[in-house]
Design an enzyme around this catalytic site. Structure first.
Site, PDB file in Angstrom:
ATOM      1  N   GLU A 118      44.446  72.579  21.340  1.00  0.00           N
ATOM      2  CA  GLU A 118      45.063  73.485  22.302  1.00  0.00           C
ATOM      3  C   GLU A 118      46.421  73.936  21.771  1.00  0.00           C
ATOM      4  OE1 GLU A 118      46.151  75.990  24.971  1.00  0.00           O
ATOM      5  OE2 GLU A 118      44.132  75.109  25.020  1.00  0.00           O
ATOM      6  N   ASP A 143      45.418  75.313  16.064  1.00  0.00           N
ATOM      7  CA  ASP A 143      44.373  76.315  16.223  1.00  0.00           C
ATOM      8  C   ASP A 143      43.001  75.663  16.050  1.00  0.00           C
ATOM      9  OD1 ASP A 143      42.643  78.466  16.145  1.00  0.00           O
ATOM     10  OD2 ASP A 143      43.919  79.673  14.840  1.00  0.00           O
ATOM     11  N   GLY A 144      42.209  75.679  17.110  1.00  0.00           N
ATOM     12  CA  GLY A 144      40.898  75.047  17.055  1.00  0.00           C
ATOM     13  C   GLY A 144      39.939  75.685  16.077  1.00  0.00           C
ATOM     14  N   ASP A 164      35.325  78.412  22.912  1.00  0.00           N
ATOM     15  CA  ASP A 164      35.515  79.285  24.072  1.00  0.00           C
ATOM     16  C   ASP A 164      36.953  79.797  24.147  1.00  0.00           C
ATOM     17  OD1 ASP A 164      36.504  76.745  24.682  1.00  0.00           O
ATOM     18  OD2 ASP A 164      36.126  76.964  26.826  1.00  0.00           O
TER      19      ASP A 164
END
Length: 283
Positions: A118, A143-144, A164
């Site tokens: 997150e 950063d995912g 998502d």
């Protein structure tokens, strides 16, 4: 991007679809004793107050989780999802809504690994406080999309990847497709869940087709489920629904959604044209 807060949308119809699918996938993964890893690329705060100023700005949960809250006789997959939300509220009134990390926390076993990403600093701090003490859990303010190279393949060779983003930036659509291709190249057996909005953008309309092409490398094919509940606003814009594109889906998922989505159309539909679709292709 850092201005986005999911609290404004917590518990809406898109969350219902996303978390219904997520719960069904994780329940299936639990059927084997061998542990697995869940990677959540855009984890948010983990849980949200439905009584706070963010949620009340639009009250989107009023046409999402709320119509399901007092219902009995729901199909088993849908009843299971609603019970997860009830458990998050300790069996009391509907005051809080669990994000994907909280849904996962209630289904994953202690041996399963959880990787949460997150970027928003406030949401990260809430998430880190909520779940960092869970065994085999890592919460990162990063950063995912970059997590895929770090976390795949998982040690147990069993994994679920939830992607998502907010899609507030048009570049997110391309990043999602790249992430899916990268994930399948690194770990072809990964179960990949991609949530996407139904909005009046070319990029949004093209995304399912691009994901279908990317999923050609998946050994167990793909499933695409959509839930369309609203009309566009007077200006022609606004989110009318959303979809979940699942790569390497559990074989049980189609039937679970076939039971549940007609009920969601009935309970959450805001106009006569509300509808659902399920498309699946085996490898």
């Amino acid at each position: 991007m850092l201005a986005y807060r999911h609290a404004f949308h917590a518990g809406n119809h898109a969350d219902v679809l996303k978390h219904l699918v997520l719960a069904q996938v994780l329940r299936y993964m639990n059927e084997k004793d061998k542990p697995y890893t869940l990677i959540d690329t855009h984890a948010g705060a983990g849980g949200y107050s439905l009584q706070g100023r963010y949620a009340h700005k639009k009250d989107e949960f009023e046409t999402g989780i709320k119509p399901l809250w007092g219902e009995s006789g729901l199909p088993e997959p849908l009843a299971d999802y609603v019970q997860l939300v009830r458990d998050f509220n300790d069996g009391g009134k509907l005051a809080q809504y669990p994000g994907s990390p909280a849904i996962a926390q209630r289904i994953l076993r202690d041996t399963d690994r959880l990787r949460l990403y997150e970027l928003h600093p406030t949401d990260y701090r809430i998430l880190e406080s909520f779940l960092s003490s869970r065994p085999h859990t890592q919460v990162d303010m990063s950063d995912g999309f970059n997590a895929i190279a770090r976390d795949l393949p998982p040690p147990s060779r069993r994994g679920v990847l939830l992607i998502d983003p907010s899609y507030e930036l048009k570049t997110d659509y391309g990043k999602v497709v790249h992430a899916v291709r990268d994930a399948l190249q690194r770990f072809a057996q990964c179960v990949i869940l991609v949530w996407y909005p139904q909005i009046q953008l070319v990029e949004a309309a093209q995304l399912p087709k691009r994901l279908t092409a990317a999923a050609a490398a998946a050994p167990k094919g793909w499933l695409n489920a959509t839930l369309s509940v609203a009309e566009a606003g007077p200006d022609g814009f606004g989110m009318t629904g959303s979809g979940m594109f699942v790569i390497n889906p559990p074989w049980t998922l189609h039937d679970a959604l076939a039971q549940s989505l007609p009920v969601l159309v009935d309970k959450l539909g805001q106009y006569d044209g509300a509808r659902f679709s399920i498309e699946q292709q085996a490898a």
